[in-house]
Design a protein around this motif. Structure first.
Motif, PDB file in Angstrom:
ATOM      1  N   VAL A  38       0.849  -1.106  -0.249  1.00  9.13           N
ATOM      2  CA  VAL A  38       0.008  -0.110  -0.049  1.00  9.13           C
ATOM      3  C   VAL A  38       0.863   1.113  -0.026  1.00  9.13           C
ATOM      4  CG1 VAL A  38      -1.859   1.323   1.153  1.00  9.13           C
ATOM      5  CG2 VAL A  38      -1.662  -1.279   1.319  1.00  9.13           C
ATOM      6  N   ALA A  82      -2.772   0.252  -4.163  1.00  9.47           N
ATOM      7  CA  ALA A  82      -2.615  -1.033  -3.441  1.00  9.47           C
ATOM      8  C   ALA A  82      -2.282  -2.141  -4.586  1.00  9.47           C
ATOM      9  CB  ALA A  82      -3.397  -1.443  -2.301  1.00  9.47           C
ATOM     10  N   TRP A  86      -1.561  -6.620  -4.335  1.00  8.37           N
ATOM     11  CA  TRP A  86      -1.560  -7.847  -3.492  1.00  8.37           C
ATOM     12  C   TRP A  86      -1.509  -8.880  -4.495  1.00  8.37           C
ATOM     13  CZ3 TRP A  86      -6.053 -10.366  -0.444  1.00  8.37           C
ATOM     14  CH2 TRP A  86      -5.411 -11.279   0.411  1.00  8.37           C
TER      15      TRP A  86
END
Length: 478
Positions: free
Chosen positions: A103, A148, A150
């Motif tokens: 982030v 962000a 992931w």
């Protein structure tokens, strides 16, 4: 609802790709065994183990303790291993960060002029952002927000990478412990060697004095026609040989002192020691315990065990490369063509959400090769673990046998020294009374000198065998 449909679609695609990628090559694996004999050949079933004693309890000579203390602080190899531990610890943090979402915050400012002959340029020309106000040309763009990304660790690839790094960190810690054990053992054996050399040098100097007096006696006998020039020359040659031996021992003393200083991480300087007490030193009694205790006490075995566990996890990491990877990216913030409008809601609000699903297709041969390499490394680690255990057992067994045999050898050599000392006195008396030939005196002196040297050498080997058993059992690092 739109996001829900997005994730449902990704899940369905993930299942389809997983089915297509689930077939993997079959590889031969090896499970490491931990077979060790129940006892050592020369010991009983007593579980008392000297390796559990701290090195300060094992070594009582204050000069030796001071050397070890200095080396543990200043030895370069030991300090290098500390940095290897720090590198391995940082690697764990790196792997841990890889499976957590990334982030960040960002600010963006740009300006651009699109060609009117493109879709973007034609749209900007036809549609004004604000009614009755032409768009700025060029059109600025200001953005601020969070973004962000992931990689969803579905197959535990990233978690296993962190666990593998943690195990290798533990292996580096055990590697440092093994370095400490070897360092203490090497300092102790070099210290005892130095004491032995000092005593051998003292014996040589005593013999030089005796041989000088004997040479003068032979010269007097020659003058009185009781012997010949041949005897004088033989005695003089023996004296020169003994003096030559003195210089060789002095060189070995210098080298041993320098080696001790090097291990202590300092430049050459005198080594404090009490050489006169060498003959009174007795080997420290060592309790070997049970061979199975080596698995816990020997740092190199524990290191090999951690490396084997890490290699097993590496196979799982390599296996996960066959499966599809899911990465989710997104962002949220504000954007406007004027800074004053940047936080106008809801007009300036923006967000994005995307999911990428990728499965290996073309490069499967490369992934197979990586998988095969990881498996081969695991097999190597298993063999290395077994070899380390075997080597530890053999080291202990050899040193235990050495202690017993050296004790018997020392007893016999002590008797030989006593007999040769008596024969030296007898031969000298007989020679003075012309009842013995000068060659008998020479041979007896030579044999007496060699026997004293051998006795000191055997005592040093006894002390070193005690140190080596302590080291082989895994003592010294706690």
């Amino acid at each position: 609802m739109r996001n829900k449909r997005l994730f449902q679609g990704l899940s369905a695609a993930l299942l389809a790709l997983s089915v297509g990628a689930c077939k993997m090559p079959e590889l031969a694996t090896k499970a490491a065994g931990r077979p060790v004999p129940a006892t050592y050949a020369t010991t009983t079933t007593d579980s008392t183990n000297s390796a559990r004693n701290q090195w300060r309890q094992f070594f009582t000579d204050p000069n030796l303790v001071g050397l070890i203390d200095t080396a543990l602080q200043r030895n370069q190899e030991l300090n290098i291993s500390l940095q290897e531990i720090q590198i391995a610890r940082n690697e764990v943090q790196i792997r841990k960060g890889e499976y957590l979402p990334f982030v960040g915050l960002g600010v963006k400012a740009e300006t651009a002029r699109a060609s009117k002959n493109t879709l973007q340029g034609a749209t900007e020309e036809a549609i004004n952002i604000r009614p009755e106000h032409r768009n700025p040309n060029p059109l600025p763009n200001y953005q601020i927000g969070a973004f962000a990304s992931w990689e969803v660790d579905i197959w535990h690839k990233l978690r296993n990478a962190r666990k593998s790094a943690a195990l290798r960190y533990l292996a580096t810690v055990e590697g440092r412990n093994f370095t400490v054990t070897n360092l203490i053992g090497e300092i102790a054996t070099s210290y005892y060697e130095l004491l032995a050399l000092d005593n051998q040098l003292a014996i040589v100097r005593q013999n030089i004095e005796l041989q000088t007096n004997a040479l003068e006696l032979v010269k007097l006998q020659k003058e009185s026609a009781r012997t010949t020039e041949l005897a004088v020359q033989r005695f003089e040659a023996q004296l020169h040989n003994t003096r030559s031996l003195q210089y060789g021992i002095q060189q070995r003393i210098t080298e041993t002192e320098n080696r001790l200083n090097f291990l202590a991480g300092r430049y050459p300087q005198p080594i404090a020691r009490n050489s006169a007490a060498f003959n009174e030193l007795l080997p420290t009694p060592v309790q070997a315990g049970m061979p199975a205790q080596l698995l816990q006490n020997r740092p190199d075995i524990r290191q090999a065990e951690q490396q084997l566990a890490a290699a097993k996890l590496d196979i799982q990491i390599a296996r996960a490369n066959f499966y599809p990877a899911l990465r989710i990216t997104g962002g949220a913030g504000f954007g406007a063509f004027k800074p004053g409008l940047l936080f106008t809601t809801p007009e300036s609000m923006l967000y994005s959400l995307a999911g990428d699903l990728v499965a290996p297709l073309v490069n499967r041969n490369g992934i197979k090769a990586l998988y095969g390499n990881a498996n081969a490394v695991q097999i190597q680690a298993a063999y290395n673990y077994e070899r380390t255990i075997l080597n530890a057992y053999v080291e202990v067994a050899n040193q235990l046998a050495s202690i017993n045999n050296l004790q018997q050898s020392y007893n016999e050599k002590a008797k030989a020294v006593l007999a040769l000392n008596q024969s030296t006195s007898i031969s000298n008396s007989l020679f003075r009374s012309a009842r013995a030939d000068y060659t008998e005196v020479l041979f007896t002196q030579r044999d007496a000198l060699e026997s004293k040297f051998d006795l000191i050498e055997t005592r040093m080997q006894q002390l070193n065998a005690s140190v080596n058993v302590y080291r082989a059992l895994g003592g010294g690092w706690k």
